[in-house]
Write a protein that holds these residues in place. Structure first.
Motif, short mmCIF file in Angstrom:
data_model
loop_
_atom_site.label_atom_id
_atom_site.label_comp_id
_atom_site.label_asym_id
_atom_site.label_seq_id
_atom_site.Cartn_x
_atom_site.Cartn_y
_atom_site.Cartn_z
N GLU A 13 -25.39 65.25 -30.76
CA GLU A 13 -24.99 66.28 -31.82
C GLU A 13 -25.53 65.98 -33.29
N ALA A 14 -25.61 64.78 -33.56
CA ALA A 14 -26.00 64.47 -35.06
C ALA A 14 -27.53 64.77 -35.15
N PHE A 15 -28.32 64.28 -33.92
CA PHE A 15 -29.85 64.91 -33.94
C PHE A 15 -29.95 66.30 -34.29
N GLU A 16 -29.05 67.21 -33.44
CA GLU A 16 -29.24 68.58 -33.38
C GLU A 16 -28.87 69.04 -34.81
N LYS A 17 -27.90 68.53 -35.60
CA LYS A 17 -27.56 68.73 -36.85
C LYS A 17 -28.73 68.46 -37.68
N ARG A 18 -29.23 67.18 -37.68
CA ARG A 18 -30.19 66.71 -38.54
C ARG A 18 -31.38 67.91 -38.49
N VAL A 19 -31.78 68.35 -37.28
CA VAL A 19 -32.99 69.41 -37.06
C VAL A 19 -32.71 70.61 -37.81
N GLU A 20 -31.06 71.02 -37.48
CA GLU A 20 -30.90 72.30 -38.54
C GLU A 20 -30.87 72.05 -39.86
N GLU A 21 -30.63 71.00 -40.48
CA GLU A 21 -30.64 70.61 -41.90
C GLU A 21 -32.14 70.71 -42.27
N GLN A 22 -32.98 70.05 -41.48
CA GLN A 22 -34.36 69.97 -41.91
C GLN A 22 -35.10 71.43 -41.97
N LYS A 23 -34.64 71.94 -41.16
CA LYS A 23 -35.07 73.45 -40.81
C LYS A 23 -34.69 74.36 -42.13
N ASN A 24 -33.60 74.17 -42.61
CA ASN A 24 -33.04 74.63 -43.99
C ASN A 24 -33.98 74.09 -45.05
N SER A 25 -34.30 72.98 -45.25
CA SER A 25 -35.08 72.26 -46.15
C SER A 25 -36.46 72.67 -46.23
N PHE A 26 -36.98 72.64 -44.86
CA PHE A 26 -38.62 73.08 -44.97
C PHE A 26 -38.95 74.59 -44.88
N LYS A 27 -37.84 75.35 -44.79
CA LYS A 27 -37.97 76.92 -44.74
C LYS A 27 -38.91 77.43 -45.80
N ASP A 28 -38.30 76.70 -47.01
CA ASP A 28 -38.98 77.42 -48.35
C ASP A 28 -40.17 76.44 -48.90
N TYR A 29 -39.91 75.09 -48.47
CA TYR A 29 -40.73 73.90 -49.04
C TYR A 29 -42.04 74.14 -48.32
N VAL A 30 -42.00 73.80 -46.75
CA VAL A 30 -43.24 73.88 -45.99
C VAL A 30 -42.90 74.63 -44.75
N PRO A 31 -43.03 75.86 -44.86
CA PRO A 31 -42.62 76.74 -43.66
C PRO A 31 -43.22 76.34 -42.48
N GLU A 32 -44.57 75.83 -42.51
CA GLU A 32 -45.50 75.54 -41.59
C GLU A 32 -44.66 74.50 -40.37
N GLU A 33 -43.99 73.55 -41.14
CA GLU A 33 -43.28 72.57 -40.42
C GLU A 33 -42.11 73.14 -39.40
N LEU A 34 -41.62 74.18 -39.72
CA LEU A 34 -40.74 75.14 -38.84
C LEU A 34 -40.92 75.09 -37.46
N LYS A 35 -42.35 75.05 -36.85
CA LYS A 35 -42.53 75.18 -35.63
C LYS A 35 -42.41 73.71 -34.97
N LYS A 36 -42.63 72.58 -35.65
CA LYS A 36 -42.25 71.21 -35.35
C LYS A 36 -40.67 71.30 -34.96
N LEU A 37 -39.98 71.86 -35.88
CA LEU A 37 -38.42 71.60 -36.04
C LEU A 37 -38.04 72.50 -35.01
N ASP A 38 -38.50 73.59 -34.45
CA ASP A 38 -38.05 74.58 -33.42
C ASP A 38 -38.33 73.93 -32.20
N GLU A 39 -39.57 73.23 -32.12
CA GLU A 39 -39.66 72.32 -30.66
C GLU A 39 -39.39 71.00 -30.65
N ALA A 40 -38.38 70.68 -31.56
CA ALA A 40 -37.98 69.13 -31.68
C ALA A 40 -37.62 68.68 -30.25
#
Length: 162
Positions: A106-133
């Motif tokens: 559950e903590a890993f799932e939360k971490r991925v969601e937090e990272q998605k929020n961080s990267f969506k405006d910062y480096v949106p290209e990273e969202l693909k990696k996070l979606d397929e974590a």
């Protein structure tokens, strides 16, 4: 009478041989059910997958704080994180029991969601990696792998679980 003693020895030898064979087969069964090595799996994920960024190993206490695992009994923990330029990350954590392993997942799932929020405006290209974590729970071992090679990470984890 000599034949009877010889016959008894043959039966005894056969019985001992059977017990030895059963013992060796039991050893084979147990060896396929071995515990995953946190260290070996983390190393394999780090060396077998291509990363764009340099990954650095975190101290266990820092990793526990980053994933907010206070109160969870962590037996072993190896975590690699990127410089922040990418979302790439490896975490292999061994919990004391199945309940704690589920909390780590559950903590890993939360971490991925937090990272998605961080990267969506910062480096949106990273969202693909996070979606397929890749988040896998194998017994009391929980694994997080964020990379461009999610299928390879899944294969490495499954292979380690054999």
């Amino acid at each position: 009478m000599m034949k009877k003693k010889m016959k008894n020895k043959v039966w005894m030898f056969g019985g001992i041989l059977s017990i030895c064979l059963m013992g060796s087969l039991t050893g084979c069964i147990e060896s396929t059910n071995q515990q995953i090595s946190v260290k070996d799996l983390a190393k394999e994920l780090k060396t077998e997958i291509n990363y764009q960024d340099e990954l650095s190993k975190l101290d266990k206490d820092v990793a526990i704080e980053m994933y907010q695992l206070d109160g969870i009994e962590v037996e072993d923990c190896i975590v690699y994180v990127s410089t922040g330029a990418t979302a790439e990350e490896i975490a292999v954590i061994s919990a004391k029991n199945g309940t704690d392993a589920s909390k780590i997942e559950e903590a890993f799932e939360k971490r991925v969601e937090e990272q998605k929020n961080s990267f969506k405006d910062y480096v949106p290209e990273e969202l693909k990696k996070l979606d397929e974590a890749v988040i896998e729970e194998e017994g009391n071992i929980v694994v997080l792998s964020i990379s461009d090679e999610d299928e390879k990470a899944e294969a490495l984890i499954k292979n380690a679980a054999k």
